[in-house]
Design an enzyme around this catalytic site. Structure first.
Site, short mmCIF file in Angstrom:
data_model
loop_
_atom_site.label_atom_id
_atom_site.label_comp_id
_atom_site.label_asym_id
_atom_site.label_seq_id
_atom_site.Cartn_x
_atom_site.Cartn_y
_atom_site.Cartn_z
N GLU A 36 -18.39 9.79 45.98
CA GLU A 36 -18.81 11.16 45.80
C GLU A 36 -19.67 11.52 47.02
O GLU A 36 -20.61 10.77 47.33
CB GLU A 36 -19.65 11.27 44.52
CG GLU A 36 -19.94 12.70 44.18
CD GLU A 36 -20.83 12.87 42.95
OE1 GLU A 36 -21.01 11.91 42.18
OE2 GLU A 36 -21.34 13.99 42.78
N ARG A 261 -21.24 -4.30 39.76
CA ARG A 261 -21.75 -3.70 40.98
C ARG A 261 -22.71 -4.66 41.65
O ARG A 261 -23.25 -5.58 41.02
CB ARG A 261 -22.41 -2.36 40.70
CG ARG A 261 -23.61 -2.42 39.79
CD ARG A 261 -24.00 -1.04 39.29
NE ARG A 261 -24.42 -0.16 40.36
CZ ARG A 261 -23.85 1.02 40.61
NH1 ARG A 261 -22.84 1.44 39.89
NH2 ARG A 261 -24.30 1.79 41.58
N LYS A 271 -27.87 6.11 44.92
CA LYS A 271 -28.05 7.24 45.83
C LYS A 271 -29.21 8.13 45.38
O LYS A 271 -29.94 8.65 46.21
CB LYS A 271 -26.75 8.04 45.93
CG LYS A 271 -25.76 7.39 46.89
CD LYS A 271 -24.49 8.19 47.00
CE LYS A 271 -23.59 7.90 45.83
NZ LYS A 271 -22.27 8.53 45.95
P1 ATP Z 1 -24.77 5.43 43.16
O1 ATP Z 1 -25.19 4.87 41.84
O2 ATP Z 1 -25.38 4.76 44.32
O3 ATP Z 1 -24.89 6.92 43.23
P2 ATP Z 1 -22.05 5.81 42.61
O4 ATP Z 1 -21.24 4.82 41.87
O5 ATP Z 1 -22.43 7.02 41.87
O6 ATP Z 1 -23.25 5.07 43.26
P3 ATP Z 1 -19.89 6.76 44.16
O7 ATP Z 1 -19.89 7.56 45.39
O8 ATP Z 1 -19.37 7.39 42.92
O9 ATP Z 1 -21.37 6.25 43.92
O10 ATP Z 1 -19.18 5.35 44.40
C1 ATP Z 1 -17.97 5.17 45.07
C2 ATP Z 1 -17.43 3.82 44.71
O11 ATP Z 1 -18.34 2.79 45.07
C3 ATP Z 1 -17.22 3.71 43.21
O12 ATP Z 1 -15.96 3.11 42.98
C4 ATP Z 1 -18.35 2.84 42.75
O13 ATP Z 1 -17.99 2.13 41.62
C5 ATP Z 1 -18.60 1.96 43.96
N1 ATP Z 1 -19.98 1.49 44.00
C6 ATP Z 1 -21.10 2.24 43.96
N2 ATP Z 1 -22.20 1.48 43.95
C7 ATP Z 1 -21.78 0.18 43.97
C8 ATP Z 1 -22.43 -1.08 43.96
N3 ATP Z 1 -23.76 -1.19 43.93
N4 ATP Z 1 -21.67 -2.20 44.00
C9 ATP Z 1 -20.33 -2.09 44.04
N5 ATP Z 1 -19.66 -0.94 44.04
C10 ATP Z 1 -20.35 0.20 44.01
MG MG Z 2 -20.90 8.24 41.00
#
Ligand code: ATP
Ligand code: MG
Length: 562
Positions: A36, A261, A271
């Site tokens: 995102e 994760r 984020k």
């Molecule tokens: P955040 O919690 O940091 O906002 P998010 O999952 O909301 O992370 P996205 O931009 O939606 O962020 O993530 C893109 C991809 O990266 C998704 O498939 C998510 O599952 C993966 N991802 C995000 N954070 C991690 C992590 N700490 N370890 C492994 N994969 C991750």
């Molecule tokens: Mg997300």
């Protein structure tokens, strides 16, 4: 499970091998990385990137880059650009498969209309607060919305008018009609569209309604003919919904698979929390070298290879765990140990005059660029009568195990001579040592004495008249606490910030071979650690960032504190 000559396997790769063997999805492998664009990528995303692109490469498949841009209020073009740059920098290529969920808005709208026509979605006039109240809890079933039984015609009419912008934000939603008694709260008539009068970074003011993540995500995967939709564990409870949407419409159906994760000690990987640090000014932007972002790690001096090796090593599991940041540091050390040129730099200079060395003479002494890698060759470093050594390499009253320079003691200067301390000059007012006087033994050129006399320490040094001045920024962990997410009663994230995460040293002295060093280039400062030239450093004002110390001094400090 590691097979000879192959990459380590994991449960996801095992699923894929089985699917290939069974010719599921026509023996294709097609993954995607779906960020995102509401922040910069961090090391947790790197894990997901390495997994998705890595699997595609290993199995002869494809991996798309798809921006999950369904929330116009938090997303910015700056983030889109940074994400593309970071994925490329990590070494991955999406070819011509760069997609945006927003490109599918029209198609998604049509899918929603189909659900309405099937009697599987309805327009609901409950407020967000009421929707929450009606939803029930983990132990209590939800209640039906009074709008649940609207006719298909009325739903179609209202949904079209939602799209046309007739209604206020929050006044209505489109909801899936599933099961208000489901044990899985995600299945209790989830909202699939909301009204938002907001400008989207790509579709501008065309839309007044935006699809929710769960709805947009499964259909985006389906439209792109993804085979394995890999996501993190928190989406496990959303999988029934993912499957429900696709099954109701009877369209192409990828397999969602969840993995744990990455959590990394002494930092945060969310984020939302990283934005907080940036906005409150605790760090200097998203690419601050203390940030766990890809941009921060790059500025800090990390190589893409070290990050990929780290991601491969931590592997893929089904249970959440915390990885020690020392492991990430291990991988950058390992990489730089092989590839970074070694140089001499004095961070806290102490002037040393070699009394018996002739004035006006300069010798070029040969220094080895990297003993781990003889192919990197040698260079010359100038030696002269006045040099700088590290302040901490001298003690007037040396404690027992201190073998470095002290009055009357002899040590080796790396690549140069043995010197012996014969005089100490102090500031009359403060008593601080400001200059040492030494003598050198001309017979020890290159660092060995013909009479095989031993010295117990070898010091780095630079020639005073030849050295370059530089600023050196010493970085340390952003948080003191191993798990800053785990906040104690009455405390917040910022209470755990490490007050010493950045120390700026001015007037460091660096050997002259670093004149003109390119921004981003990496060095080992002998006996100090690995450093890289700050991206906005210039020849007139050299700035170095410490990537990592030579050994894990942090562990020692922590141990001492206990
Ligand atoms: P955040 O919690 O940091 O906002 P998010 O999952 O909301 O992370 P996205 O931009 O939606 O962020 O993530 C893109 C991809 O990266 C998704 O498939 C998510 O599952 C993966 N991802 C995000 N954070 C991690 C992590 N700490 N370890 C492994 N994969 C991750
Ligand atoms: Mg997300």
């Amino acid at each position: 499970m590691i097979e000879a000559g192959s990459k380590p396997s994991d449960f996801i790769r095992e699923i894929i091998k089985e699917d290939l063997a069974n010719n599921k999805y026509g023996a294709r492998v097609h993954t995607r990385f779906p960020p995102e664009p509401n922040g910069y990528l961090h090391i947790g995303h790197a894990k997901s990137i390495c997994l998705n692109f890595g699997i595609a490469a290993e199995f002869g498949g494809l991996c798309n880059l798809r921006f999950d841009d369904t929330n116009p209020t938090k997303e910015e073009i700056e983030y889109v650009e940074s994400i593309k740059e970071d994925v490329r920098w990590l070494g991955f290529d999406w070819g011509d498969r760069l997609y945006y969920a927003s490109d599918y808005f029209e198609q998604l709208y049509q899918y929603a209309v189909q659900l309405i026509k099937k009697g599987k979605a309805y327009v609901c006039d409950l407020s967000p607060q009421e929707i929450r109240e009606y939803r029930g809890t983990l132990t209590e079933a939800g209640r039906h919305s009074p709008y649940r039984n609207r006719s298909v015609e009325e739903n179609l009419d209202l949904f079209e008018r939602m799209r046309a912008g007739e209604f206020e934000d929050g006044s209505r939603t489109l909801r899936a009609k599933i099961d208000m008694t489901s044990g899985n709260i995600n299945m209790r008539d989830p909202v699939i569209y909301r009204i938002l009068h907001a400008t989207h970074h790509r579709t501008g003011d065309k839309w007044y309604i935006y699809p929710m993540y769960d709805f947009a995500h499964c259909f985006s995967d389906s439209i792109e003919k993804i085979t394995h939709s890999i996501c993190t564990l928190e989406f496990e409870d959303h999988r029934p919904l993912y499957d429900w949407f696709l099954d109701e419409l009877g369209i192409y159906h990828p397999q969602q698979i969840e993995f744990a994760r990455l959590n990394l000690s002494h930092t945060v990987l969310s984020k939302r929390k990283l934005i907080e640090l940036v906005e409150a000014g605790y760090v200097n932007g998203w690419d601050d070298p203390r940030m766990p972002t890809i941009a921060g790690l790059r500025r800090r001096g990390y190589t893409p290879e070290s990050i990929r090796n780290f991601c491969e090593r931590i592997g893929i599991a089904k249970r959440d765990s915390m990885v020690d940041i020392a492991l990430l540091e291990y991988y950058i050390r390992e990489d730089l140990n092989k590839h970074a040129q070694r140089v001499m730099a004095v961070l806290h200079p102490l002037r040393v005059v070699i009394d018996n060395y002739p004035e006006g003479i300069v010798e070029d002494l040969e220094a080895i660029n990297n003993p781990e890698n003889p192919g990197m060759g040698t260079r010359n470093v100038p030696f002269s009568r006045v040099i700088y050594i590290e302040r901490e390499d001298f003690r007037e009253d040396p404690p027992k195990q201190f073998y470095r320079l002290a009055p009357g003691r002899e040590v080796r200067l790396r690549y140069a001579y043995f010197i012996k301390c014969v005089g100490v000059i102090k500031d009359a007012q403060t008593g601080e040592v400001v200059e040492l006087h030494c003598t050198y033994d001309p017979e020890t050129r290159g660092g060995d004495s013909p009479d095989r006399r031993k010295v117990k320490a070898t010091l780095h040094w630079v020639s005073a008249t030849h050295a370059l001045e530089a600023e050196v920024r010493l970085y340390d962990h952003l948080f003191i606490k191993a798990d800053p997410n785990n906040t104690e009663e009455g405390r917040s994230l910022k209470d755990y910030l490490n007050p010493n995460s950045l120390e700026i040293l001015k007037l460091c002295r660096i050997e002259p071979s670093l004149s003109g060093a390119a921004p981003g280039s990496r060095y080992q400062f002998e006996r100090q650690g690995y450093f890289c030239v700050n991206p906005d450093s210039s020849d007139g004002s050299l700035v170095f960032n410490r990537t990592v110390t030579l050994r894990d001094t942090w562990a020692k400090i922590e141990k001492a504190q206990k």
